[in-house]
Motif scaffolding. Structure first.
Motif, short mmCIF file in Angstrom:
data_model
loop_
_atom_site.label_atom_id
_atom_site.label_comp_id
_atom_site.label_asym_id
_atom_site.label_seq_id
_atom_site.Cartn_x
_atom_site.Cartn_y
_atom_site.Cartn_z
N ASP A 134 -12.08 -3.65 -1.67
CA ASP A 134 -11.73 -2.24 -1.76
C ASP A 134 -11.55 -1.63 -0.39
N ARG A 135 -11.38 -2.48 0.63
CA ARG A 135 -11.19 -1.96 1.99
C ARG A 135 -9.86 -2.46 2.52
N SER A 136 -9.06 -1.53 3.03
CA SER A 136 -7.71 -1.92 3.43
C SER A 136 -7.73 -2.94 4.56
N LEU A 147 0.83 -1.20 0.00
CA LEU A 147 0.00 0.00 0.00
C LEU A 147 0.86 1.26 0.00
N THR A 179 -1.69 2.35 8.00
CA THR A 179 -2.67 2.62 6.94
C THR A 179 -2.72 4.11 6.63
N ARG A 226 -5.83 -7.82 -2.99
CA ARG A 226 -6.38 -6.56 -3.51
C ARG A 226 -7.51 -6.80 -4.51
#
Lengths: 401, 271
Positions: A231-233, A37, A172, A227
């Motif tokens: 769509d959410r870390s 990320l 994050t 991934r």
């Protein structure tokens, strides 16, 4: 044999090794997620290659002190020292010279690895200690692993998972928006160093199991595969952990069935299989779904355009559009619409005018942003809202209702 | 105050005057930032009045964004002192909210609108506290204020540029600060977004909070702001719009780069 290995029936040691490899995989997938990320995936490659001289030096020191030279904790400590040195060298190069990070990675990786290979060669030729098995650190091997080593790997892996979980929030935030993180008082450099430290820890824990050449794959492939699924870390993090854990477990178990199979490549191939499945079949971002979605959308758009053309008495130019209309019973092959076709065309045209009104009304912003020209308007707006739109439509005297 | 060592240690120089600025939301003295050899901002003084709305304006490359980033400690400063409500930056972080430039992040990042807004609560949540219904409600309220509540569950990449900007503003609102620093909040947004943002900023001002925004559209300075800070590496002018936003100052900040008809449109006071 394989089934027994996968169901943990190959004996106490092999079971423990498989559990250790699974924990290592979870830690690698999770730590690697933040590296991915933060768009610094290749840093891990430099870190892992920097461990080799440390392994050689630690062996020499332990052998010189009269020990076996192959004590795992000692070798890991040596690896940590040179990996740390490599990390600092890279950090220093990017901060104080005009070198970009990729160039710094290349420089550090090759120099440290070259030094390590020289050390290993020296160790083989001067024949001190018992260097057999030292080369296993390149590709990983779990066959004949000591009980204590397996416990060490399992415990360290669990600690690494815990550390990633604890630091997930600042990591994050820094990965998404380092400027905002800094403005909120988060020390971005310390968070980055912590992230690198975790990656280093995973690399060192994984030396014996995966080997230093391939550990980068266990760090990067699981998050990249994950991934595709979300769509959410936080979910990407969890899925990457699961993928990493599965890869480690399956790899170690398979390799336990045949002593000649190196563990690292099997683990990486397992991760690659998960990646391929994800890339092809994941809902949301997978290729297959994307392909299907594209074609379905194309079909619906052609149909819609055809209907709007009918409503406005315009000719239909594209063969594909006409074919779709004919197949749906909305037009005859010569382009003349059927009764049903006229009905549906009028409805399509009215909805199009309704959307035009809705787009002007601010309260429908969220809905309108989903407008694709295809969904029936009744599916996205309530009856009352449509009535209000129709009222405005009549007022404006627009549309083809 | 007139003699200052530009590359000296700011603390020594500014130690005395800081006391008299103690109540100002933001006071900057002798700020210099340099990327490489050429200073991007040189020996800048800036005082932001309580409850004001200040536009930082200047030509491209004048160091507007750099000034904000240096104030916040995002880029290192070569010299200079920054106080926020009379205290050093590190002790007053919780009173500052920041809206970075929209282009500074990757919008394909796997995160939803609501998660971005919750990032505004990062200081409060710390490492381990769980996000509870109360936090979530506050994030929803902030989204409501920028008209983005219905978008809470969207992945951020699905938003338009203006919507992304409003999400960034909602995140800053979640920080619950007294001083709002915004970097080009109106750059490349649609008219509806511009209206929504200025409404929120004016509400903040009405609540007694202080707003500072890097701004590039000279034609709206008068309508949106009451104070202006004009820079071009050095400070050119500072003060209430009526006094500082003059043709003379604009010419001096922008050089000959402003068209004559623009000057007429701006209906400048002063000269």
């Amino acid at each position: 044999m394989l089934l027994e290995a996968l169901t943990l029936q190959l004996g106490y040691n092999a079971t423990l090794v498989a559990i250790g490899a699974a924990l290592l995989g979870i830690a690698a997938g999770a730590a690697g997620t933040f590296l991915f990320l933060r768009k610094r995936a290749l840093v891990s490659d430099a870190i892992s290659h920097s461990t080799l001289p440390g392994v050689g030096l630690a062996f020499l020191v332990m052998a010189a002190l009269g020990g076996d030279g192959r004590h795992l904790a000692g070798l890991m400590l040596g690896a940590a020292l040179t990996a740390g040195a490599g990390l600092l060298a890279m950090h220093w190069l990017t901060r104080h010279t005009r070198l970009a990070e990729d160039a710094a990675i290349g420089a550090v990786l090759s120099v440290f690895f070259g030094f390590g290979v020289v050390l290993l060669t020296v160790i083989q030729t001067v024949s001190i200690g018992r260097p057999a098995g030292l080369a296993d650190f390149l590709l990983g091997a779990t066959a004949g692993m000591l009980f204590g080593d397996a416990v060490l790997i399992a415990v360290a892996g669990a600690l690494a998972v815990l550390a990633v979980w604890t630091l997930r929030r600042p990591m994050t935030l820094v990965a998404f928006d380092a400027g905002f993180a800094a403005a909120s008082g988060i020390d971005v450099r310390r968070v980055d160093l912590a992230m690198m430290g975790l990656v280093m820890a995973v690399t060192i824990i994984g030396l014996k199991v995966v080997g230093l050449v391939l550990i980068v794959a266990l760090l990067i492939i699981p998050p990249v595969a994950a991934r595709f699924w979300s769509d959410r870390s936080d979910r990407v993090l969890g899925i990457a952990g699961v993928f990493g854990g599965l890869s480690g477990f399956i790899g170690a178990a398979v390799s336990a069935t045949a002593p000649a199979l190196p563990t690292g490549p099997i683990i990486v191939l397992t991760a690659f299989a998960l990646f391929t499945l994800s890339m092809l079949f994941a809902p949301g971002r997978g290729l297959l779904v994307g392909w299907l979605r594209h074609h379905r959308q194309q079909r619906r758009i052609h149909l819609r355009q055809g209907l709007l053309a009918i409503a406005q008495d315009l000719p239909i130019y594209e063969r594909y559009t006409l074919n779709l209309l004919v197949r749906a019973g909305l037009a005859r092959p010569d382009g003349v619409p059927t009764e049903l076709g006229r009905l549906r065309a009028a409805k399509a045209c009215r909805d199009e005018s309704r959307w035009a009104i809705a787009r002007r009304m601010h309260s429908h912003e969220a809905t309108v942003s989903r407008y694709d020209g295809l969904r029936p308007i009744e599916m996205v707006l309530t009856e009352d809202e449509i009535r209000e739109i129709d009222r405005q439509l009549a007022e404006a005297g627009e549309g083809c209702a | 105050m007139s003699l200052r060592m530009p590359f000296g240690r700011g603390e020594e120089v500014a130690a005395a005057p800081l006391a008299e600025l103690s109540d100002k939301p933001l006071a900057v003295r002798g700020l210099t930032v340099s990327y490489g050899q050429k200073p991007a901002v040189f020996s800048l003084d800036m005082t932001i009045e309580d409850g004001s709305m200040t536009a930082i304006i200047g030509p491209n490359g004048a160091g507007k964004s750099t000034t904000l980033k240096a104030v916040l400690g995002i880029v290192p400063r070569l010299s200079g002192v920054v106080t926020v409500y009379g205290r050093p930056l590190a002790k007053s972080r919780r009173r500052i909210a920041y809206v970075p430039q929209r282009a500074s992040v990757d919008w394909d990042f796997p995160t939803r609108v609501i998660d971005v807004v919750l990032m505004g609560l990062a200081r409060e949540l710390g490492l381990l506290r769980r996000v509870n219904a109360g936090h979530r409600q506050r994030a929803f309220d902030c989204l409501d204020r920028v008209g983005m509540r219905d978008f809470a569950d969207r992945q951020i990449g699905q938003l338009s540029g203006g919507q992304q900007q409003r999400v960034f503003l909602a995140r800053a609102l979640a920080q619950g600060a007294d001083l709002y620093l915004l970097d080009e909040p109106f750059a490349g947004v649609d008219a509806a977004t511009e209206r929504a943002i200025i409404d929120v900023l004016k509400t903040l001002k009405a609540e007694g909070r202080t707003v500072v925004a890097v701004h590039h559209d000279l034609s709206t300075v008068r309508d949106y702001f009451d104070h202006v800070m004009m820079i071009n590496v050095h400070k050119v002018a500072e003060g209430p719009v009526a006094e500082a936003f003059t043709e003379e100052h604009l010419q001096s900040a922008y050089g000959g780069r402003l068209a004559a008809n623009l000057m007429d449109q701006l209906q400048l006071g002063g000269h």
